[in-house]
Write an enzyme that holds these catalytic residues in place. Structure first.
Site, PDB file in Angstrom:
ATOM      1  N   CYS A 239       0.798  -1.223   0.000  1.00 28.93           N
ATOM      2  CA  CYS A 239       0.000   0.000   0.000  1.00 28.93           C
ATOM      3  C   CYS A 239       0.829   1.271   0.000  1.00 28.93           C
ATOM      4  O   CYS A 239       0.303   2.347  -0.270  1.00 28.93           O
ATOM      5  CB  CYS A 239      -0.937   0.008   1.198  1.00 28.93           C
ATOM      6  N   HIS A 318      12.337   1.502   5.370  1.00 29.02           N
ATOM      7  CA  HIS A 318      12.205   0.081   5.037  1.00 29.02           C
ATOM      8  C   HIS A 318      12.753  -0.755   6.189  1.00 29.02           C
ATOM      9  O   HIS A 318      13.915  -0.628   6.558  1.00 29.02           O
ATOM     10  CB  HIS A 318      12.974  -0.219   3.749  1.00 29.02           C
ATOM     11  N   HIS A 402      -2.742  19.691   6.373  1.00 31.25           N
ATOM     12  CA  HIS A 402      -3.630  18.581   6.054  1.00 31.25           C
ATOM     13  C   HIS A 402      -2.878  17.259   6.155  1.00 31.25           C
ATOM     14  O   HIS A 402      -1.696  17.186   5.836  1.00 31.25           O
ATOM     15  CB  HIS A 402      -4.212  18.745   4.650  1.00 31.25           C
ATOM     16  N   HIS A 406      -3.010   6.870   5.060  1.00 32.53           N
ATOM     17  CA  HIS A 406      -3.521   5.759   4.267  1.00 32.53           C
ATOM     18  C   HIS A 406      -4.724   5.109   4.937  1.00 32.53           C
ATOM     19  O   HIS A 406      -4.668   4.709   6.098  1.00 32.53           O
ATOM     20  CB  HIS A 406      -2.410   4.724   4.069  1.00 32.53           C
ATOM     21  N   HIS A 435     -14.731   4.973   4.551  1.00 30.50           N
ATOM     22  CA  HIS A 435     -16.167   4.719   4.564  1.00 30.50           C
ATOM     23  C   HIS A 435     -16.743   4.639   3.148  1.00 30.50           C
ATOM     24  O   HIS A 435     -17.531   3.725   2.842  1.00 30.50           O
ATOM     25  CB  HIS A 435     -16.874   5.834   5.345  1.00 30.50           C
ATOM     26  N   ASN A 439     -10.551   0.290   1.536  1.00 29.90           N
ATOM     27  CA  ASN A 439      -9.091   0.342   1.392  1.00 29.90           C
ATOM     28  C   ASN A 439      -8.747   0.112  -0.077  1.00 29.90           C
ATOM     29  O   ASN A 439      -8.790  -1.017  -0.563  1.00 29.90           O
ATOM     30  CB  ASN A 439      -8.449  -0.727   2.278  1.00 29.90           C
TER      31      ASN A 439
END
Length: 507
Positions: A239, A318, A402, A406, A435, A439
């Site tokens: 992702c 990582h 802002h 994710h 919502h 995902n």
């Protein structure tokens, strides 16, 4: 689908809920040093500014007699004039040749699936029951996950999953990829008036579906892109791969003048639906939904005026060197030979460690000097004087206007809101994206930015922080600054429903 998005899902495990660790209570000094290294790398520019200011002040205080004396001095010191001129020309040339090229985000487009692909809660559970692949325990587990997930009734699943029995196949997966990628790209090209032949760089990321020819080749073929295009296809990176793709495009734009780069971020569900009964592999079925985004980047100075944002920082972390982190999200077969993505019980702790490292490196780049001094002083006191001393928690609200966290699941959004001491409005875009669209993996951060634009909240000079998690394990951040008031693009994902949001999420 990947573990970055499913990090949130572990937070809703039925028997043993796990919370994200309070990562701001302990930081590693070496990552602070890394952040300060990035800061010091721009020290030359920072030092030149006060020198230029001092010279300007000195010159402004000179009267005509002083100017005449300076001219007479230079007139009879030709060697000094030539030497100074050489240094000025050489310094200017070095600065112009070595300074990073600005990368502008001209526009982006998020895919919105057709109405018939919606998967309301009741229909989802009914289909899961009728497939005959899940036992009663697995069905009850999925029901509880969905109830607590934060997903609404308007998310989308691919065409193949609407049949009884489902029809996952290579052809169906290709059709899903084409619908998402081409749908987002068609809208992007229409909104920007960009000719596909003008694209010099193409980066596509999709974690679990990597056919031959590649997804990037499918785009080249569809839009007849030029033969010398630099195309890349990123797979298996989860992702957070959307930020990785942006970073790769940014690096390529540093060495290719006057070029457009297109980044396409998506995930493919058709062939990656799990039809077994292992609990840790069922969660992705409940959370992942159809979605994708196409982003147009440019290094042309002439595009600054029409661009929405400028890329400021990308920080990548990582944790793959650690075996637990490497295996915490693992695609494998269960005992019955059915393939899925398995989630480790350590996933939340590993996600917290990756996030701690990432924000510790990012902090010196974005936080005001006052916050950096307080943070660094508290850190040194903890290291030298008292190890039990509570460290100072930086206020990231002073650095960003802002936050695009994710939308992997409800639990991680909750914990980030708590640990970073954010306000409900700061995580509203993430909650509403989860919502409305579920995902959508690496593209979710773009649906969140589109939400902020649709609400009219992004103004010139505002800074946006996009942060995502991914299998491996990775945590990546991108920081953008708005070049103008960012208005929603035509045919945006929220165009038909923004007035209904925000909605209340059931506890």
């Amino acid at each position: 689908m990947d573990g970055g998005g499913t990090a949130a899902a572990v937070g809703v495990r039925i028997r043993h809920p796990r919370r994200l660790p309070d990562f701001l209570q302990s930081v590693n000094l070496k990552y602070v040093k890394l952040g300060y290294h990035y800061l010091i790398s721009n020290l030359l520019t920072l030092c030149l500014i006060p020198i230029m200011v001092a010279i300007f002040i000195q010159v402004s205080e000179m009267n005509p007699d002083d100017v005449l004396q300076l001219w007479l001095h230079l007139k009879y010191n030709l060697v000094s004039v030539i030497t100074c001129s050489v240094f000025v020309v050489f310094g200017s040339t070095v600065y112009i040749m070595t300074r990073p090229r600005s990368v502008y985000l001209v526009d982006y487009s998020c895919y919105r699936a057709p109405e018939h692909l919606k998967a309301p809660f009741q229909r989802f559970m009914q289909h899961s029951s009728l497939t005959g692949d899940f036992d009663d325990s697995s069905l009850e587990f999925q029901r509880k996950i969905l109830e607590r997930s934060g997903l609404g009734d308007e998310t989308y699943v691919p065409e193949a999953m609407h049949f009884l029995p489902p029809r996952p196949s290579m052809q169906a997966a290709r059709e899903e990829a084409e619908q998402v990628m081409f749908g987002a790209l068609d809208n992007l090209f229409a909104n920007t008036k960009l000719k596909p032949k003008d694209i010099g760089i193409l980066v596509v990321n999709c974690s679990l579906f990597n056919p031959t020819p590649s997804l990037s080749a499918m785009i080249v073929n569809k839009y007849k892109l030029r033969g010398n295009i630099k195309s890349f296809n990123l797979g298996g990176m989860g992702c957070s791969a959307g930020v990785i793709a942006i970073d790769l495009a940014k690096d390529l734009l540093q060495f290719n003048r006057n070029t457009y780069a297109v980044v396409v971020s998506t995930e493919n569900i058709t062939q990656n639906w799990y039809f077994g009964n292992k609990k840790s592999m069922l969660i992705p079925n409940c959370l992942f939904r159809v979605g994708g985004a196409a982003v147009l980047l440019s290094n042309k100075s002439t595009d600054r005026r029409r661009s929405k944002y400028k890329l400021v920082h990308v920080v990548r972390t990582h944790k793959g060197a650690d075996n637990k982190a490497f295996r915490c999200v693992y695609q494998e077969q269960d005992d019955a030979g059915k393939t899925g993505v398995s989630l480790s019980k350590d996933l939340m702790a590993i996600a917290g460690g990756a996030l701690k490292t990432n924000i510790t490196t990012l902090g010196p780049l974005v936080l005001p000097i006052s916050e950096q001094l307080l943070f660094f002083t508290a850190l040194m006191l903890k290291k030298v004087v008292n190890k039990n001393l509570k460290p100072y928690i930086p206020d990231f609200k002073l650095a960003f206007n802002h936050f695009c966290i994710h939308a992997g699941g409800r639990a991680v959004i909750d914990e980030l809101e708590k640990n970073l001491e954010l306000l409900p409005t700061h995580v509203e875009a993430s909650r509403m994206t989860l919502h409305r669209f579920g995902n959508t993996s690496s593209s979710s951060i773009w649906y969140e930015l589109a939400y902020l634009e649709a609400k009219g909240r992004v103004h010139k000079g505002h800074k946006v922080w996009q942060i995502a998690f991914g299998s491996g394990f990775k945590c990546n951040s991108a920081v953008w600054v708005a070049l103008r008031r960012a208005k929603p693009s035509r045919n945006g994902p929220w165009e038909d429903c923004i007035d209904k949001y925000p909605v209340a999420i059931a506890p």
